[in-house]
Design a protein around this motif. Structure first.
Motif, PDB file in Angstrom:
ATOM      1  N   MET A   1       0.835  -1.195   0.000  1.00  0.00           N
ATOM      2  CA  MET A   1       0.000   0.000   0.000  1.00  0.00           C
ATOM      3  C   MET A   1       0.871   1.246   0.000  1.00  0.00           C
ATOM      4  SD  MET A   1      -3.125  -0.777   2.647  1.00  0.00           S
ATOM      5  CE  MET A   1      -4.548  -1.723   2.109  1.00  0.00           C
ATOM      6  N   GLU A   2       0.507   2.212  -0.824  1.00  0.00           N
ATOM      7  CA  GLU A   2       1.274   3.449  -0.871  1.00  0.00           C
ATOM      8  C   GLU A   2       0.833   4.417   0.221  1.00  0.00           C
ATOM      9  OE1 GLU A   2       1.023   5.037  -4.784  1.00  0.00           O
ATOM     10  OE2 GLU A   2       2.434   3.578  -5.601  1.00  0.00           O
ATOM     11  N   LYS A   3      -0.344   4.207   0.783  1.00  0.00           N
ATOM     12  CA  LYS A   3      -0.790   5.002   1.921  1.00  0.00           C
ATOM     13  C   LYS A   3      -1.680   4.137   2.797  1.00  0.00           C
ATOM     14  CE  LYS A   3      -4.830   7.160  -0.328  1.00  0.00           C
ATOM     15  NZ  LYS A   3      -5.517   8.445  -0.543  1.00  0.00           N
ATOM     16  N   ARG A   4      -1.931   4.573   4.017  1.00  0.00           N
ATOM     17  CA  ARG A   4      -2.661   3.753   4.980  1.00  0.00           C
ATOM     18  C   ARG A   4      -3.966   4.402   5.436  1.00  0.00           C
ATOM     19  NH1 ARG A   4       1.162   0.060   6.913  1.00  0.00           N
ATOM     20  NH2 ARG A   4       2.612  -0.264   5.182  1.00  0.00           N
ATOM     21  N   ASN A   5      -4.274   5.576   4.932  1.00  0.00           N
ATOM     22  CA  ASN A   5      -5.517   6.257   5.290  1.00  0.00           C
ATOM     23  C   ASN A   5      -6.315   6.535   4.024  1.00  0.00           C
ATOM     24  OD1 ASN A   5      -5.502   6.966   8.333  1.00  0.00           O
ATOM     25  ND2 ASN A   5      -3.438   7.485   7.657  1.00  0.00           N
ATOM     26  N   PHE A   6      -7.587   6.154   4.038  1.00  0.00           N
ATOM     27  CA  PHE A   6      -8.427   6.292   2.861  1.00  0.00           C
ATOM     28  C   PHE A   6      -9.739   6.967   3.226  1.00  0.00           C
ATOM     29  CE2 PHE A   6      -5.726   2.600   2.391  1.00  0.00           C
ATOM     30  CZ  PHE A   6      -5.219   2.734   1.113  1.00  0.00           C
ATOM     31  N   TYR A   7     -10.321   7.643   2.238  1.00  0.00           N
ATOM     32  CA  TYR A   7     -11.639   8.242   2.424  1.00  0.00           C
ATOM     33  C   TYR A   7     -12.721   7.196   2.152  1.00  0.00           C
ATOM     34  CZ  TYR A   7      -9.377  12.817   2.542  1.00  0.00           C
ATOM     35  OH  TYR A   7      -8.593  13.885   2.880  1.00  0.00           O
ATOM     36  N   ALA A   8     -13.937   7.504   2.591  1.00  0.00           N
ATOM     37  CA  ALA A   8     -15.033   6.539   2.497  1.00  0.00           C
ATOM     38  C   ALA A   8     -15.398   6.207   1.053  1.00  0.00           C
ATOM     39  CB  ALA A   8     -16.254   7.066   3.246  1.00  0.00           C
ATOM     40  N   ASN A   9     -15.221   7.149   0.125  1.00  0.00           N
ATOM     41  CA  ASN A   9     -15.580   6.917  -1.264  1.00  0.00           C
ATOM     42  C   ASN A   9     -14.347   6.666  -2.141  1.00  0.00           C
ATOM     43  OD1 ASN A   9     -14.581   9.507  -1.002  1.00  0.00           O
ATOM     44  ND2 ASN A   9     -15.953  10.394  -2.538  1.00  0.00           N
ATOM     45  N   GLU A  10     -13.295   6.160  -1.535  1.00  0.00           N
ATOM     46  CA  GLU A  10     -12.037   5.963  -2.244  1.00  0.00           C
ATOM     47  C   GLU A  10     -11.694   4.477  -2.312  1.00  0.00           C
ATOM     48  OE1 GLU A  10      -7.541   7.944  -2.026  1.00  0.00           O
ATOM     49  OE2 GLU A  10      -8.832   7.909  -0.262  1.00  0.00           O
ATOM     50  N   ALA A  11     -11.086   4.056  -3.421  1.00  0.00           N
ATOM     51  CA  ALA A  11     -10.630   2.671  -3.545  1.00  0.00           C
ATOM     52  C   ALA A  11      -9.523   2.391  -2.531  1.00  0.00           C
ATOM     53  CB  ALA A  11     -10.130   2.413  -4.967  1.00  0.00           C
ATOM     54  N   VAL A  12      -9.384   1.120  -2.164  1.00  0.00           N
ATOM     55  CA  VAL A  12      -8.329   0.704  -1.227  1.00  0.00           C
ATOM     56  C   VAL A  12      -7.428  -0.296  -1.960  1.00  0.00           C
ATOM     57  CG1 VAL A  12      -7.836  -0.288   1.039  1.00  0.00           C
ATOM     58  CG2 VAL A  12      -9.949   1.011   0.684  1.00  0.00           C
ATOM     59  N   PRO A  13      -6.474   0.200  -2.757  1.00  0.00           N
ATOM     60  CA  PRO A  13      -5.647  -0.700  -3.560  1.00  0.00           C
ATOM     61  C   PRO A  13      -4.567  -1.396  -2.738  1.00  0.00           C
ATOM     62  CG  PRO A  13      -4.969   1.575  -3.907  1.00  0.00           C
ATOM     63  CD  PRO A  13      -6.168   1.615  -2.989  1.00  0.00           C
ATOM     64  N   LEU A  14      -4.383  -2.671  -3.021  1.00  0.00           N
ATOM     65  CA  LEU A  14      -3.338  -3.470  -2.384  1.00  0.00           C
ATOM     66  C   LEU A  14      -2.462  -4.067  -3.469  1.00  0.00           C
ATOM     67  CD1 LEU A  14      -2.210  -4.849   0.254  1.00  0.00           C
ATOM     68  CD2 LEU A  14      -3.673  -6.791  -0.353  1.00  0.00           C
ATOM     69  N   ARG A  15      -1.148  -3.897  -3.336  1.00  0.00           N
ATOM     70  CA  ARG A  15      -0.187  -4.476  -4.285  1.00  0.00           C
ATOM     71  C   ARG A  15       0.425  -5.720  -3.648  1.00  0.00           C
ATOM     72  NH1 ARG A  15       4.161  -1.807  -5.062  1.00  0.00           N
ATOM     73  NH2 ARG A  15       4.555  -2.227  -7.268  1.00  0.00           N
ATOM     74  N   ILE A  16       0.293  -6.849  -4.329  1.00  0.00           N
ATOM     75  CA  ILE A  16       0.870  -8.111  -3.869  1.00  0.00           C
ATOM     76  C   ILE A  16       2.075  -8.420  -4.750  1.00  0.00           C
ATOM     77  CG2 ILE A  16       0.452 -10.564  -3.468  1.00  0.00           C
ATOM     78  CD1 ILE A  16      -2.532  -9.870  -3.233  1.00  0.00           C
ATOM     79  N   VAL A  17       3.253  -8.524  -4.147  1.00  0.00           N
ATOM     80  CA  VAL A  17       4.493  -8.727  -4.896  1.00  0.00           C
ATOM     81  C   VAL A  17       4.975 -10.164  -4.682  1.00  0.00           C
ATOM     82  CG1 VAL A  17       6.870  -7.962  -5.262  1.00  0.00           C
ATOM     83  CG2 VAL A  17       5.099  -6.302  -4.614  1.00  0.00           C
ATOM     84  N   ILE A  18       5.111 -10.890  -5.774  1.00  0.00           N
ATOM     85  CA  ILE A  18       5.639 -12.250  -5.751  1.00  0.00           C
ATOM     86  C   ILE A  18       7.045 -12.212  -6.340  1.00  0.00           C
ATOM     87  CG2 ILE A  18       5.304 -14.633  -6.495  1.00  0.00           C
ATOM     88  CD1 ILE A  18       3.139 -13.573  -4.625  1.00  0.00           C
ATOM     89  N   LYS A  19       8.041 -12.679  -5.579  1.00  0.00           N
ATOM     90  CA  LYS A  19       9.429 -12.669  -6.044  1.00  0.00           C
ATOM     91  C   LYS A  19      10.002 -14.078  -5.993  1.00  0.00           C
ATOM     92  CE  LYS A  19      13.898 -10.392  -5.459  1.00  0.00           C
ATOM     93  NZ  LYS A  19      14.672  -9.343  -4.763  1.00  0.00           N
ATOM     94  N   ASN A  20      10.698 -14.454  -7.067  1.00  0.00           N
ATOM     95  CA  ASN A  20      11.355 -15.759  -7.131  1.00  0.00           C
ATOM     96  C   ASN A  20      12.716 -15.660  -6.454  1.00  0.00           C
ATOM     97  OD1 ASN A  20      12.363 -18.260  -7.720  1.00  0.00           O
ATOM     98  ND2 ASN A  20      12.501 -17.931  -9.948  1.00  0.00           N
ATOM     99  N   LEU A  21      12.837 -16.212  -5.270  1.00  0.00           N
ATOM    100  CA  LEU A  21      14.080 -16.149  -4.504  1.00  0.00           C
ATOM    101  C   LEU A  21      15.013 -17.319  -4.801  1.00  0.00           C
ATOM    102  CD1 LEU A  21      12.632 -15.066  -1.034  1.00  0.00           C
ATOM    103  CD2 LEU A  21      13.674 -13.614  -2.788  1.00  0.00           C
ATOM    104  N   SER A  22      14.575 -18.243  -5.643  1.00  0.00           N
ATOM    105  CA  SER A  22      15.406 -19.396  -5.960  1.00  0.00           C
ATOM    106  C   SER A  22      16.317 -19.082  -7.150  1.00  0.00           C
ATOM    107  CB  SER A  22      14.530 -20.614  -6.279  1.00  0.00           C
ATOM    108  OG  SER A  22      13.886 -20.442  -7.535  1.00  0.00           O
ATOM    109  N   SER A  23      17.186 -19.998  -7.465  1.00  0.00           N
ATOM    110  CA  SER A  23      18.115 -19.834  -8.596  1.00  0.00           C
ATOM    111  C   SER A  23      17.557 -20.420  -9.882  1.00  0.00           C
ATOM    112  CB  SER A  23      19.455 -20.498  -8.272  1.00  0.00           C
ATOM    113  OG  SER A  23      19.271 -21.885  -7.999  1.00  0.00           O
ATOM    114  N   GLN A  24      16.363 -21.017  -9.815  1.00  0.00           N
ATOM    115  CA  GLN A  24      15.745 -21.636 -10.979  1.00  0.00           C
ATOM    116  C   GLN A  24      14.431 -20.943 -11.325  1.00  0.00           C
ATOM    117  OE1 GLN A  24      15.290 -25.734  -9.821  1.00  0.00           O
ATOM    118  NE2 GLN A  24      17.441 -26.248 -10.240  1.00  0.00           N
ATOM    119  N   ASN A  25      13.990 -21.119 -12.566  1.00  0.00           N
ATOM    120  CA  ASN A  25      12.705 -20.575 -12.970  1.00  0.00           C
ATOM    121  C   ASN A  25      11.576 -21.238 -12.183  1.00  0.00           C
ATOM    122  OD1 ASN A  25      14.250 -19.238 -14.803  1.00  0.00           O
ATOM    123  ND2 ASN A  25      13.141 -19.918 -16.620  1.00  0.00           N
TER     124      ASN A  25
END
Length: 282
Positions: A1-25
């Motif tokens: 989240m880029e911010k933690r406070n939202f207005y009542a008529n505002e979207a609440v976007p969440l970014r989910i980041v998946i990272k490959n920490l292994s050495s293989q695909n």
């Protein structure tokens, strides 16, 4: 989240980041329907709790029917995402599309990741985020006619940048962007930039400039400011824009969330997050 406070008529976007920490695909499957108007609650499942630890009321159709996800995905389309070593995949979701969240309250969210329902493998996020939805609504975008000021507003800066891109006036576009901050919005640059030394960073910034100023096949068609919100410290502003870009078969619609920072008396863009808007514009 880029911010933690939202207005009542505002979207609440969440970014989910998946990272490959292994050495293989590594690969995973996304389950969705082509006619869905909101991102599916399948591979990526954020769970929202109130401050007493109770899960909030879901509005996901199959969950409301007491069906398991593994059963719901059987008739969905599938696409496989493959990540190389250290590569990331970012998925965005509006929490209001999956939960009934009552304004005036604080919530906690943790994300769960299901790479493949056939393997019964579940991963969960390392961190738990807390956010608040205020009872107040987002202030409408307007300028008091009695207000006399020469300061260019964040919305005006954003329109100048978009207009410059549309007219290919690259020098004007770059004038209102803080490149050192803005580069962090692009996953294909941030990793090499964060690890680079002083002189290497200059080369990467030059490459980033050329990337921003390239001729795009999905060129700009139209754009419209949806909202502007200046934080109480008067240093950070949020501008949301609905953008239409050319595509061969259908016009693509996006929601751009710009973050601007005030530098002396001039607002500069420091971040931008784009999310796809599905459905036909009315």
């Amino acid at each position: 989240m880029e911010k933690r406070n939202f207005y009542a008529n505002e979207a609440v976007p969440l970014r989910i980041v998946i990272k490959n920490l292994s050495s293989q695909n590594q690969s995973f499957t996304i389950y969705e329907r082509r006619d869905d108007t909101v991102p599916p609650y399948t591979t990526f499942q954020p769970v929202v709790y109130d401050m007493k630890g109770r899960e909030c009321e879901t509005i996901v159709p199959y969950r409301m029917e007491n069906r398991y996800t593994a059963d719901a995905v059987k008739d969905m389309d599938r696409r496989t995402i493959e990540l190389r070593a250290d590569e990331e995949f970012v998925y965005s979701m509006n929490l209001l599309d999956v939960y009934q969240l009552v304004p005036g309250n604080t919530f906690r969210v943790r994300s769960y990741f299901f790479p493949n329902f056939g393997e019964k493998n579940i991963l969960y996020s390392d961190n738990e985020l807390r956010f608040t939805i205020q009872a107040d609504t987002l202030r409408p975008l307007k300028m008091d006619k009695s207000e006399k000021t020469n300061e260019i507003t964040p919305s005006e800066i954003t329109l100048l940048v978009l207009n410059a891109e549309k007219s290919k006036n690259w020098q004007r576009m770059l004038k209102y962007i803080n490149l050192e901050e803005f580069i962090n919005s692009y996953s294909n640059f941030i990793q090499s930039y964060s690890r680079a030394g002083r002189y290497e960073r200059e080369e990467i910034r030059d490459k980033f400039k050329r990337y921003l100023c390239r001729d795009r096949a999905d060129y700009l068609l139209n754009y419209e400011i949806i909202s502007e919100d200046i934080e109480d410290n008067n240093r950070i502003a949020h501008v949301v824009v609905e953008v239409e870009r050319f595509a061969p078969r259908i016009t693509e619609r996006y929601k751009y969330h710009y973050i601007l920072e005030k530098n002396s008396n001039l607002w500069l863009i420091i971040s931008m997050e784009a999310s796809v808007m599905k459905g036909v514009k009315q």
